[in-house]
Every structure is written in structure tokens, then in C-alpha cells.
Scaffold this active site. Structure first.
Site, PDB file in Angstrom:
ATOM      1  N   GLN A 156       0.152   9.594  33.372  1.00  0.00           N
ATOM      2  CA  GLN A 156      -1.223   9.045  32.636  1.00  0.00           C
ATOM      3  C   GLN A 156      -0.538   8.384  31.534  1.00  0.00           C
ATOM      4  OE1 GLN A 156      -4.340  11.737  31.933  1.00  0.00           O
ATOM      5  NE2 GLN A 156      -5.367  10.283  30.643  1.00  0.00           N
ATOM      6  N   LYS A 158      -0.044   7.549  27.759  1.00  0.00           N
ATOM      7  CA  LYS A 158      -0.191   8.336  26.673  1.00  0.00           C
ATOM      8  C   LYS A 158       0.903   8.100  25.431  1.00  0.00           C
ATOM      9  CE  LYS A 158       0.520  12.394  29.167  1.00  0.00           C
ATOM     10  NZ  LYS A 158       1.110  11.953  30.382  1.00  0.00           N
ATOM     11  N   LYS A 184      -4.392   9.761  24.675  1.00  0.00           N
ATOM     12  CA  LYS A 184      -4.610   9.427  26.123  1.00  0.00           C
ATOM     13  C   LYS A 184      -5.901   8.495  26.094  1.00  0.00           C
ATOM     14  CE  LYS A 184      -3.840  13.008  29.047  1.00  0.00           C
ATOM     15  NZ  LYS A 184      -4.130  14.242  29.597  1.00  0.00           N
ATOM     16  N   ARG A 230      -1.361  19.272  20.066  1.00  0.00           N
ATOM     17  CA  ARG A 230      -0.057  19.983  20.833  1.00  0.00           C
ATOM     18  C   ARG A 230      -0.021  21.234  20.540  1.00  0.00           C
ATOM     19  NH1 ARG A 230       5.058  15.664  21.317  1.00  0.00           N
ATOM     20  NH2 ARG A 230       5.552  17.537  22.623  1.00  0.00           N
ATOM     21  N   PHE A 231       0.000  22.357  21.427  1.00  0.00           N
ATOM     22  CA  PHE A 231       0.262  23.548  21.243  1.00  0.00           C
ATOM     23  C   PHE A 231       1.703  24.198  21.021  1.00  0.00           C
ATOM     24  CE2 PHE A 231      -0.671  22.804  25.765  1.00  0.00           C
ATOM     25  CZ  PHE A 231       0.436  23.493  26.170  1.00  0.00           C
ATOM     26  N   ASP A 313      -5.929  18.499  40.858  1.00  0.00           N
ATOM     27  CA  ASP A 313      -4.619  18.024  40.231  1.00  0.00           C
ATOM     28  C   ASP A 313      -3.979  19.171  39.466  1.00  0.00           C
ATOM     29  OD1 ASP A 313      -2.554  16.075  40.510  1.00  0.00           O
ATOM     30  OD2 ASP A 313      -2.908  15.489  38.403  1.00  0.00           O
ATOM     31  N   LYS A 317       3.370  21.166  37.319  1.00  0.00           N
ATOM     32  CA  LYS A 317       3.555  20.448  35.937  1.00  0.00           C
ATOM     33  C   LYS A 317       2.468  20.656  34.704  1.00  0.00           C
ATOM     34  CE  LYS A 317       6.788  17.420  35.258  1.00  0.00           C
ATOM     35  NZ  LYS A 317       8.009  18.212  34.780  1.00  0.00           N
ATOM     36  N   ASN A 318       1.344  20.924  35.527  1.00  0.00           N
ATOM     37  CA  ASN A 318       0.259  20.835  34.662  1.00  0.00           C
ATOM     38  C   ASN A 318      -0.010  22.272  34.043  1.00  0.00           C
ATOM     39  OD1 ASN A 318      -0.644  18.189  34.276  1.00  0.00           O
ATOM     40  ND2 ASN A 318      -2.023  18.399  35.970  1.00  0.00           N
ATOM     41  N   TYR A 334      -4.224  22.868  29.874  1.00  0.00           N
ATOM     42  CA  TYR A 334      -4.237  21.312  29.431  1.00  0.00           C
ATOM     43  C   TYR A 334      -4.420  20.621  30.449  1.00  0.00           C
ATOM     44  CZ  TYR A 334       0.607  21.560  30.945  1.00  0.00           C
ATOM     45  OH  TYR A 334       1.824  21.888  31.433  1.00  0.00           O
TER      46      TYR A 334
END
Length: 445
Positions: A156, A158, A184, A230-231, A313, A317-318, A334
């Protein structure tokens, strides 16, 4: 070719590549190994390489770990084109993009640490951001001021920015500065219209359902932009402290091409080749955690929520982990999106990124498949049964507040109603299924 690998500014090791043999090597620095608080970058890059590990195995593990730091899709194409590199030139791309990756890692050519880049803030106005959003068909969104400003995995569009105290955004570099938020915009593809509102809704629903999740806001510039806090960053005393994280593929030692359980697709000839990341593989990772039982419960709840919102999805990686001296800890959720909302009238005819048991489609999901999932992941059937019922109830009870959040943020009413209907349907269906899971005969699994 060598690159220094820094952990929050401290030299952790050296990444090397030999072109003649096409092999990679990573060595921890003596200073890092002498630290009392030393730890491995991830499970596949131990502090001491085993005597039975071959050079080929080590090279593959190193490549898989570091290539997962790069963006994917069009963003990778744009980065390679801008820096006049091949997409397969991992070292060149890491040298160009390694200053601002996910987590605490930074990659730089040796010697550049001794001459630090001066701190620089470059304001980013809503007007300029709007102009760049509209120009995406002609101008890569990841390239600003002739430089690639993104090294975050994913397809996506970003951009990573620093949020000032007054809420204004800036592109930053050098000193103790780093990005604190990811912006995003809506995708260019018309078939994905509403993705920002969809993700805002699902992220807020997770928050209201008491799941650890990244903070989000929907900002209009006037185009809708999802701002994700961002964490892996903490702002303290005007300084941004980076926190080390790795995604599921890095933790498992898989390339990004294997982030889906069916990495070759869903067609008849290849759908049985399940060689990619899977939920049982991720649950097995949790033995690296300081509190395995607590992390298993957290990952179970993450999985249940994906099913309840129809997220097709939710791949490896998510999902990310904090990595430190004591091992792995699940990071906040996230990229939560209801995939069913993009499937027209056939809302449930969609494919999960990772199967529940052997169920890749919502209509295949049954108490037996849930029990098969529990057995494969080392979870008690009763625990899965109880947690699914609780999560379905909690999510359903969180919907009214989420609807209000979405409306106040300006999410399109039709999309809000569609998402509401999908989640209600899934919560009701899973709530009916939950009591039957514990009744499945273990001998059948």
C-alpha cells in the site's frame, strides 16, 4: 560489500555480501556481544551460529531476514528505479533505504556513523500532501525531494513522517529524529476505494474490543489519509527512541514471498502446496517468548478477531513481535481490514491468508476446523471455544461505539453500514459455532 547494522544507534553487527559466491554473512560486533543486555536480532540469527549450520544455510537466513526490511510492490520498483538499482540488489537497496526501517535497525556504509547527518525537519503541509496524492499516477508517492522516504514493508502507498507537538507533519532525518507516524492515503485502484475508512473502522473496533492495537486517526487533506502511530517509536524529551521489532516472516525465517500459507495461489493445481507461513508455525514460535502462555492467548485473540472482521489479508508480515533479551513478545495489531467488504454481494466467498485448520474460506469454517486449528497450534479445545464466544460477544458489544467513531471521522455511511453488517453476521455465526468446538472428539484430529 559490507554494511554496518546499528541497533538504536549502537553497532550490533556487520552484514556482508560476496558477489562471486552470492553469499551473505552477518556477524555480531564484539562490542554488542560484550553487552550485558545483548540479544539476537531474531530467532534465525542467533548470537552464536551452530556448528552444524552450513554457509549456505547461514546465507539464506541472513538474506531472508534483511530482505524483509524492504518495501514491496510498486514502492520497491520506485526505490530501485530512483537509485538506479536492480530489485534483486539487496545490499544496494539496504544501503539506500536502511536509515529508516521498521523497528530499531539502521543499515549504513562503514564509517558514516563517525560523521552523523545534521538534524533536519522538512515541513509537510496538507496542501502539499494532497497534491502528491493526486499526482500518484505520474509521480511515485514514496519519492520526495528526489529521495525515497520509505523503507517499510507492504504494497500500500504510505510515507513515514514525524508528528510535531502541534500536530503538524514533517519529513525528518539525522540526529535523534525519526518518523513517528505512517500516513496511508486511499489506493489509486478504484476497486479498493474506501480502504482508509475500512481500516480506520477495524482498528477502532479492535481498540474498543480491548485488543492491543496501533493508534489511528482519519485526517482529510482534503483526501482521506489514515495516520497510524508507530508502536516501534517512542518520543521522549524531543528524542525518538526506536524499539526493535521483527515481522512474522523474519521470525520464521521465511522470505516475503512466503507470507501467505498458499504462496503459489489458490488455483486447483497449486492450492494444496501450503509451504508459506501458517498459524501453527506462528504459535510454535512462541516458545521463544518469556511468557509463552500469555503470548499464545494474545495470538489466539488476534486470530479470532481477524475471522470476526473478515480480514482475508492477515498474513505473516501483518503480524510483528518485539524482540529483546528475553525473547519475543507480540506487538500491537496493525493493517486490520475487512476483506469481505471488497467482494461485492458474495461477502463470504473469500480466501484467508492463513487457514483455520484446513479452512481457507469463511464458508468452510466449522467447529471441526476450529478444533483442528486448536490441535495443530497446541491449544486446548475448550480454550478456543471459550475465547471465540467471548471475542464474538466483545466485538459485537463494541460495534455501537465504533459506528460513532467512524461517523465522526467522516467514513462514508454506506461503507459503515456494510462493515457493520459483515461483522454482525460473522459474530453471530461464530458465536453459534463456539460451543460445538469443545465437543469435537480429539481422536478425530
Amino acid at each position: 560489500m559490507e554494511l554496518d547494522v546499528l541497533m538504536n544507534g549502537e553497532l550490533a553487527g556487520t552484514l556482508g555480501y560476496t558477489a562471486a559466491t552470492h553469499r551473505y554473512v552477518f556477524r555480531y560486533s564484539p562490542v554488542w556481544l560484550s553487552r550485558k543486555e545483548r540479544y539476537a536480532l531474531g530467532p534465525t540469527l542467533p548470537l552464536e551460529t551452530g556448528a552444524d549450520t552450513t554457509e549456505e544455510q547461514h546465507s539464506a537466513a541472513v538474506r531472508q531476514f534483511f530482505e524483509n526490511l524492504l518495501p514491496e510492490g510498486q514502492a520497491l520498483d520506485d526505490a530501485a528505479s530512483t537509485h538506479k538499482l536492480s530489485k534483486g540488489n539487496l545490499m544496494g537497496l539496504l544501503a539506500a533505504l536502511g536509515g529508516e526501517t521498521a523497528g530499531a535497525l539502521q543499515l549504513r556504509l562503514p564509517g558514516t556513523v563517525a560523521t552523523p547527518v545534521p538534524e533536519a525537519r522538512r515541513p509537510l503541509s496538507h496542501a502539499e500532501l494532497s497534491e502528491r496524492i493526486r499526482a500518484r499516477p505520474f509521480h511515485p508517492f514514496s519519492v520526495w525531494d528526489g529521495r525515497v522516504r520509505l523503507s517499510i514493508a507492504g504494497y500500500q502507498d504510505k510515507i513515514a513522517v514525524f508528528e510535531e507537538a502541534d500536530g503538524q507533519w514533517a519529513l525528518v532525518e539525522g540526529g535523534h529524529l525519526a518518523s513517528t507516524h505512517i500516513l496511508k492515503p486511499e489506493p489509486v485502484a478504484a476497486q479498493l476505494a474506501g480502504l482508509t475508512g475500512n481500516e480506520f473502522f477495524c482498528m477502532r473496533l479492535a481498540h474498543r474490543a480491548k485488543l492491543p492495537v496501533a493508534e489511528v486517526a482519519l485526517v482529510r487533506v482534503p483526501e482521506p489519509v489514515l495516520a497510524v502511530k508507530r508502536f516501534d517509536r517512542e518520543l521522549s524529551g524531543g528524542r525518538v527512541v526506536r524499539r526493535h521489532i521483527i515481522d512474522g516472516c523474519q521470525a520464521l525465517g521465511l522470505s516475503s514471498a512466503l507470507k501467505y500459507e498458499r504462496p503459489y495461489g489458490d488455483t486447483r493445481d497449486v492450492r494444496d502446496l501450503r509451504e508459506g507461513a501458517s498459524l501453527p508455525m506462528l504459535f510454535a514460535l512462541l516458545e521463544h517468548c518469556p511468557r509463552p502462555a500469555a503470548e499464545r492467548l494474545a495470538l489466539l485473540r488476534w486470530t479470532l478477531f481477524q475471522v470476526l472482521i473478515g480480514n482475508t489479508d492477515a498474513h505473516a508480515k501483518n503480524l510483528s513481535f518485539y524482540a529483546g533479551r528475553e525473547g519475543l513478545t507480540l506487538a500491537p495489531a496493525y493493517d486490520l481490514v475487512c476483506g469481505f467488504a471488497f467482494d461485492g454481494v458474495q461477502l463470504l466467498d473469500t480466501t484467508y491468508a492463513m487457514a483455520i485448520g484446513d479452512a481457507f474460506h469463511a464458508q468452510e469454517l466449522s467447529p471441526f476446523e476450529w478444533a483442528s486449528f486448536a490441535h495443530a497450534c497446541g491449544l486446548p479445545l475448550r480454550q478456543v471455544s471459550i475465547e471465540l464466544a467471548r471475542m464474538a460477544k466483545r466485538v459485537a458489544e463494541s460495534l455501537p461505539g465504533t459506528l460513532e467513531d467512524a461517523r465522526e471521522a467522516g467514513v462514508a455511511p454506506a461503507l459503515v453500514e456494510l462493515l457493520h453488517a459483515i461483522v454482525v453476521t460473522e459474530c453471530e455465526r461464530q458465536a453459534r459455532m463456539a460451543p460445538e468446538i469443545a465437543k469435537v472428539d480429539p481422536a478425530l484430529l
